[in-house]
Design a protein around this motif. Structure first.
Motif, PDB file in Angstrom:
ATOM      1  N   SER A 157       0.802  -1.217   0.051  1.00  0.00           N
ATOM      2  CA  SER A 157       0.078   0.137   0.052  1.00  0.00           C
ATOM      3  C   SER A 157       1.033   1.391  -0.115  1.00  0.00           C
ATOM      4  CB  SER A 157      -0.878   0.007   1.234  1.00  0.00           C
ATOM      5  OG  SER A 157      -0.015   0.252   2.502  1.00  0.00           O
ATOM      6  N   GLU A 158       0.266   2.496  -0.522  1.00  0.00           N
ATOM      7  CA  GLU A 158       1.078   3.573  -0.438  1.00  0.00           C
ATOM      8  C   GLU A 158       1.775   4.046   0.836  1.00  0.00           C
ATOM      9  OE1 GLU A 158      -0.338   8.125  -0.864  1.00  0.00           O
ATOM     10  OE2 GLU A 158       0.268   7.280  -2.866  1.00  0.00           O
ATOM     11  N   GLN A 159       0.899   3.521   1.961  1.00  0.00           N
ATOM     12  CA  GLN A 159       1.198   4.073   3.222  1.00  0.00           C
ATOM     13  C   GLN A 159       2.504   3.206   3.899  1.00  0.00           C
ATOM     14  OE1 GLN A 159      -1.791   3.882   6.200  1.00  0.00           O
ATOM     15  NE2 GLN A 159      -0.514   4.286   8.050  1.00  0.00           N
ATOM     16  N   ALA A 160       2.205   1.981   3.513  1.00  0.00           N
ATOM     17  CA  ALA A 160       3.312   0.982   3.924  1.00  0.00           C
ATOM     18  C   ALA A 160       4.652   1.175   3.038  1.00  0.00           C
ATOM     19  CB  ALA A 160       2.914  -0.366   3.594  1.00  0.00           C
ATOM     20  N   PHE A 161       4.385   1.509   1.907  1.00  0.00           N
ATOM     21  CA  PHE A 161       5.793   2.042   1.012  1.00  0.00           C
ATOM     22  C   PHE A 161       6.407   3.222   1.428  1.00  0.00           C
ATOM     23  CE2 PHE A 161       8.339   3.512  -2.420  1.00  0.00           C
ATOM     24  CZ  PHE A 161       8.478   2.434  -3.401  1.00  0.00           C
ATOM     25  N   VAL A 162       5.622   4.353   1.944  1.00  0.00           N
ATOM     26  CA  VAL A 162       6.082   5.576   2.240  1.00  0.00           C
ATOM     27  C   VAL A 162       6.715   5.354   3.402  1.00  0.00           C
ATOM     28  CG1 VAL A 162       5.743   8.007   2.586  1.00  0.00           C
ATOM     29  CG2 VAL A 162       4.880   6.928   0.377  1.00  0.00           C
ATOM     30  N   HIS A 163       5.795   4.696   4.488  1.00  0.00           N
ATOM     31  CA  HIS A 163       6.540   5.050   5.836  1.00  0.00           C
ATOM     32  C   HIS A 163       7.346   3.774   6.320  1.00  0.00           C
ATOM     33  CE1 HIS A 163       6.319   5.873  10.149  1.00  0.00           C
ATOM     34  NE2 HIS A 163       5.612   4.526  10.415  1.00  0.00           N
ATOM     35  N   ASP A 164       7.187   2.463   5.642  1.00  0.00           N
ATOM     36  CA  ASP A 164       7.937   1.550   6.135  1.00  0.00           C
ATOM     37  C   ASP A 164       9.011   0.966   5.326  1.00  0.00           C
ATOM     38  OD1 ASP A 164       6.538   1.148   8.222  1.00  0.00           O
ATOM     39  OD2 ASP A 164       5.139  -0.023   7.435  1.00  0.00           O
ATOM     40  N   PHE A 165       8.771   1.064   3.707  1.00  0.00           N
ATOM     41  CA  PHE A 165       9.694   0.586   2.799  1.00  0.00           C
ATOM     42  C   PHE A 165      10.767   1.657   2.543  1.00  0.00           C
ATOM     43  CE2 PHE A 165      10.754  -0.303  -1.787  1.00  0.00           C
ATOM     44  CZ  PHE A 165      11.283  -1.360  -1.524  1.00  0.00           C
ATOM     45  N   ALA A 166      10.260   2.907   2.459  1.00  0.00           N
ATOM     46  CA  ALA A 166      11.301   3.970   2.010  1.00  0.00           C
ATOM     47  C   ALA A 166      11.080   5.068   2.961  1.00  0.00           C
ATOM     48  CB  ALA A 166      10.870   4.630   0.622  1.00  0.00           C
ATOM     49  N   GLY A 167      11.140   4.478   4.501  1.00  0.00           N
ATOM     50  CA  GLY A 167      10.907   5.531   5.313  1.00  0.00           C
ATOM     51  C   GLY A 167      11.797   6.934   5.447  1.00  0.00           C
ATOM     52  N   ASP A 168      12.917   6.585   4.936  1.00  0.00           N
ATOM     53  CA  ASP A 168      13.742   7.836   5.001  1.00  0.00           C
ATOM     54  C   ASP A 168      14.255   8.562   3.729  1.00  0.00           C
ATOM     55  OD1 ASP A 168      15.378   5.876   4.136  1.00  0.00           O
ATOM     56  OD2 ASP A 168      16.964   6.175   5.230  1.00  0.00           O
ATOM     57  N   VAL A 169      13.312   8.158   2.756  1.00  0.00           N
ATOM     58  CA  VAL A 169      13.320   8.953   1.495  1.00  0.00           C
ATOM     59  C   VAL A 169      12.202   9.939   1.483  1.00  0.00           C
ATOM     60  CG1 VAL A 169      12.954   8.869  -0.943  1.00  0.00           C
ATOM     61  CG2 VAL A 169      13.888   6.884   0.511  1.00  0.00           C
ATOM     62  N   ASP A 170      12.401  11.272   0.692  1.00  0.00           N
ATOM     63  CA  ASP A 170      11.509  12.310   0.812  1.00  0.00           C
ATOM     64  C   ASP A 170      10.311  11.850   0.373  1.00  0.00           C
ATOM     65  OD1 ASP A 170      10.035  14.357  -1.165  1.00  0.00           O
ATOM     66  OD2 ASP A 170      11.025  15.482   0.358  1.00  0.00           O
ATOM     67  N   PRO A 171       8.961  12.194   1.244  1.00  0.00           N
ATOM     68  CA  PRO A 171       7.656  11.543   0.826  1.00  0.00           C
ATOM     69  C   PRO A 171       7.361  11.818  -0.237  1.00  0.00           C
ATOM     70  CG  PRO A 171       7.890  12.711   3.015  1.00  0.00           C
ATOM     71  CD  PRO A 171       9.133  13.021   2.517  1.00  0.00           C
ATOM     72  N   VAL A 172       7.510  13.015  -1.120  1.00  0.00           N
ATOM     73  CA  VAL A 172       7.122  13.266  -2.321  1.00  0.00           C
ATOM     74  C   VAL A 172       7.449  12.029  -3.268  1.00  0.00           C
ATOM     75  CG1 VAL A 172       6.997  14.722  -4.298  1.00  0.00           C
ATOM     76  CG2 VAL A 172       6.639  15.467  -1.895  1.00  0.00           C
ATOM     77  N   LYS A 173       8.998  12.101  -3.181  1.00  0.00           N
ATOM     78  CA  LYS A 173       9.630  11.156  -4.104  1.00  0.00           C
ATOM     79  C   LYS A 173       9.184   9.582  -3.755  1.00  0.00           C
ATOM     80  CE  LYS A 173      14.449   9.558  -5.616  1.00  0.00           C
ATOM     81  NZ  LYS A 173      15.856   9.679  -5.324  1.00  0.00           N
ATOM     82  N   ALA A 174       9.043   9.143  -2.582  1.00  0.00           N
ATOM     83  CA  ALA A 174       8.557   8.018  -2.029  1.00  0.00           C
ATOM     84  C   ALA A 174       7.240   7.789  -2.731  1.00  0.00           C
ATOM     85  CB  ALA A 174       8.528   7.845  -0.391  1.00  0.00           C
ATOM     86  N   LYS A 175       6.314   8.429  -2.695  1.00  0.00           N
ATOM     87  CA  LYS A 175       5.027   8.406  -3.228  1.00  0.00           C
ATOM     88  C   LYS A 175       5.104   8.046  -4.846  1.00  0.00           C
ATOM     89  CE  LYS A 175       1.847  10.961  -0.062  1.00  0.00           C
ATOM     90  NZ  LYS A 175       1.103  11.928   0.197  1.00  0.00           N
ATOM     91  N   ALA A 176       5.771   8.862  -5.533  1.00  0.00           N
ATOM     92  CA  ALA A 176       6.122   8.660  -6.900  1.00  0.00           C
ATOM     93  C   ALA A 176       6.820   7.120  -7.098  1.00  0.00           C
ATOM     94  CB  ALA A 176       7.070   9.599  -7.484  1.00  0.00           C
ATOM     95  N   LEU A 177       7.774   6.825  -6.261  1.00  0.00           N
ATOM     96  CA  LEU A 177       8.267   5.453  -6.300  1.00  0.00           C
ATOM     97  C   LEU A 177       7.181   4.156  -6.054  1.00  0.00           C
ATOM     98  CD1 LEU A 177      11.509   6.074  -4.630  1.00  0.00           C
ATOM     99  CD2 LEU A 177      11.297   5.683  -6.937  1.00  0.00           C
ATOM    100  N   ALA A 178       6.236   4.607  -5.017  1.00  0.00           N
ATOM    101  CA  ALA A 178       5.092   3.635  -4.974  1.00  0.00           C
ATOM    102  C   ALA A 178       4.256   3.544  -6.022  1.00  0.00           C
ATOM    103  CB  ALA A 178       4.500   4.162  -3.720  1.00  0.00           C
ATOM    104  N   ALA A 179       4.167   4.466  -6.849  1.00  0.00           N
ATOM    105  CA  ALA A 179       3.295   4.506  -7.879  1.00  0.00           C
ATOM    106  C   ALA A 179       3.807   3.585  -9.103  1.00  0.00           C
ATOM    107  CB  ALA A 179       3.019   5.995  -8.530  1.00  0.00           C
ATOM    108  N   VAL A 180       5.071   3.586  -9.266  1.00  0.00           N
ATOM    109  CA  VAL A 180       5.559   2.583 -10.128  1.00  0.00           C
ATOM    110  C   VAL A 180       6.450   1.513  -9.827  1.00  0.00           C
ATOM    111  CG1 VAL A 180       6.275   4.620 -11.512  1.00  0.00           C
ATOM    112  CG2 VAL A 180       7.892   3.871 -10.203  1.00  0.00           C
ATOM    113  N   GLN A 181       6.016   0.905  -8.633  1.00  0.00           N
ATOM    114  CA  GLN A 181       6.553  -0.067  -7.958  1.00  0.00           C
ATOM    115  C   GLN A 181       6.236  -1.484  -8.778  1.00  0.00           C
ATOM    116  OE1 GLN A 181       4.538  -1.807  -4.231  1.00  0.00           O
ATOM    117  NE2 GLN A 181       3.562  -0.157  -4.265  1.00  0.00           N
ATOM    118  N   GLY A 182       6.981  -2.403  -8.579  1.00  0.00           N
ATOM    119  CA  GLY A 182       6.766  -3.540  -9.304  1.00  0.00           C
ATOM    120  C   GLY A 182       5.856  -4.565  -8.628  1.00  0.00           C
ATOM    121  N   ARG A 183       4.991  -5.158  -9.130  1.00  0.00           N
ATOM    122  CA  ARG A 183       3.787  -5.936  -8.606  1.00  0.00           C
ATOM    123  C   ARG A 183       4.500  -7.423  -8.682  1.00  0.00           C
ATOM    124  NH1 ARG A 183      -0.953  -4.993  -7.810  1.00  0.00           N
ATOM    125  NH2 ARG A 183      -1.966  -6.794  -8.687  1.00  0.00           N
TER     126      ARG A 183
END
Length: 261
Positions: A157-183
């Motif tokens: 989920s976007e929340q898990a990606f931004v908060h847990d997976f990429a927690g020390d990446v800028d949130p704006v960048k992390a959200k963009a990465l979450a949008a293109v994540q591999g399934r």
């Protein structure tokens, strides 16, 4: 007499340098690593672009770098994608895997072109090992609760990606990465390797001490088991994004120190 003594001194110095080179890995004449090829393999919930910052640093150091694009449909598919890239390399290669890709490089890393392995917050199963059972012996990371499954595939989920997976990446960048994540395929993590390249190849490991996707304790166990040269980075799971200098430096160290046959 003076000339003879000077010649002996030069020979002794040359012998010492040669011994140091052999003990620490071959170096090219210009001081750059003799191993110039690096293949980077991404893990789950990502694609090859996650290595961009590391790639820029390695290229600046004169290395030839290629990132694999894993389909994440099965271990066999990811290993085949990696082997296709290894086949394109013109000599000894450092093979690098992040997260799930640690499983991939453990299987594909027996390729004769692979001189050394670098694991970045990565899985490192032994041949035939039930990795899920091993991981269950360590604390369950928070990101696991954010896995969303549908139609035989899964993603964070976007929340898990931004908060847990990429927690020390800028949130704006992390959200963009979450949008293109591999399934990933639902069955991907149940795969078992048939070989463990780290048993026969020198290995390096970067532990992410603030990891909320893989237990740092598990990472330390894996690094110790493979007798890897290990660094610890105060990072989330994606240290190649938040600490690219540290990861590039570790890969360069492997390129300098891995033996060239």
């Amino acid at each position: 007499m003076i000339k003879r003594q000077f010649l002996k001194t030069l020979i002794a110095a040359a012998t010492t340098v040669a011994a140091m080179t052999l003990s620490h890995g071959a170096l090219a004449a210009d001081g750059a690593p003799a191993i110039r090829n690096v293949v980077l393999v991404h893990g789950a919930y990502a694609d090859g672009s996650c290595w961009t910052d590391v790639i820029e640093r390695l290229q600046k150091a004169g290395l030839h770098v290629t990132a694999v694009q894993n389909p994440l449909s099965s271990l066999a598919d990811d290993v085949e994608a990696t082997r296709r890239i290894l086949a394109l390399q013109d000599g000894p290669t450092i093979l690098v895997g992040h997260s799930w890709a640690g499983t991939v490089i453990s299987e594909a890393g027996t390729d004769p072109k692979v001189a050394g392995l670098v694991y970045v917050a990565a899985r490192a199963p032994d041949a035939g090992e039930d990795y899920g059972a091993l991981a269950a012996k360590f604390p369950t990371p928070p990101a696991s609760a954010g896995l969303v499954k549908a139609n035989g595939f899964a993603q964070l989920s976007e929340q898990a990606f931004v908060h847990d997976f990429a927690g020390d990446v800028d949130p704006v960048k992390a959200k963009a990465l979450a949008a293109v994540q591999g399934r990933i395929s639902d069955t991907l993590f149940a795969s078992r390797t048939t070989q463990a390249a780290w048993r026969s190849k020198p290995s390096w490991y970067a532990v992410s001490t603030n990891d909320r996707t893989t237990s740092p304790e598990l990472e330390r166990f894996l690094a110790a088991r493979m007798k890897a040269k290990t660094i610890e980075v105060a990072s989330s799971h994606v240290s190649m994004l938040s600490h690219p200098d540290d990861i590039a430096k570790l890969i360069l160290e492997a390129a300098h120190e891995a033996p060239v046959k």
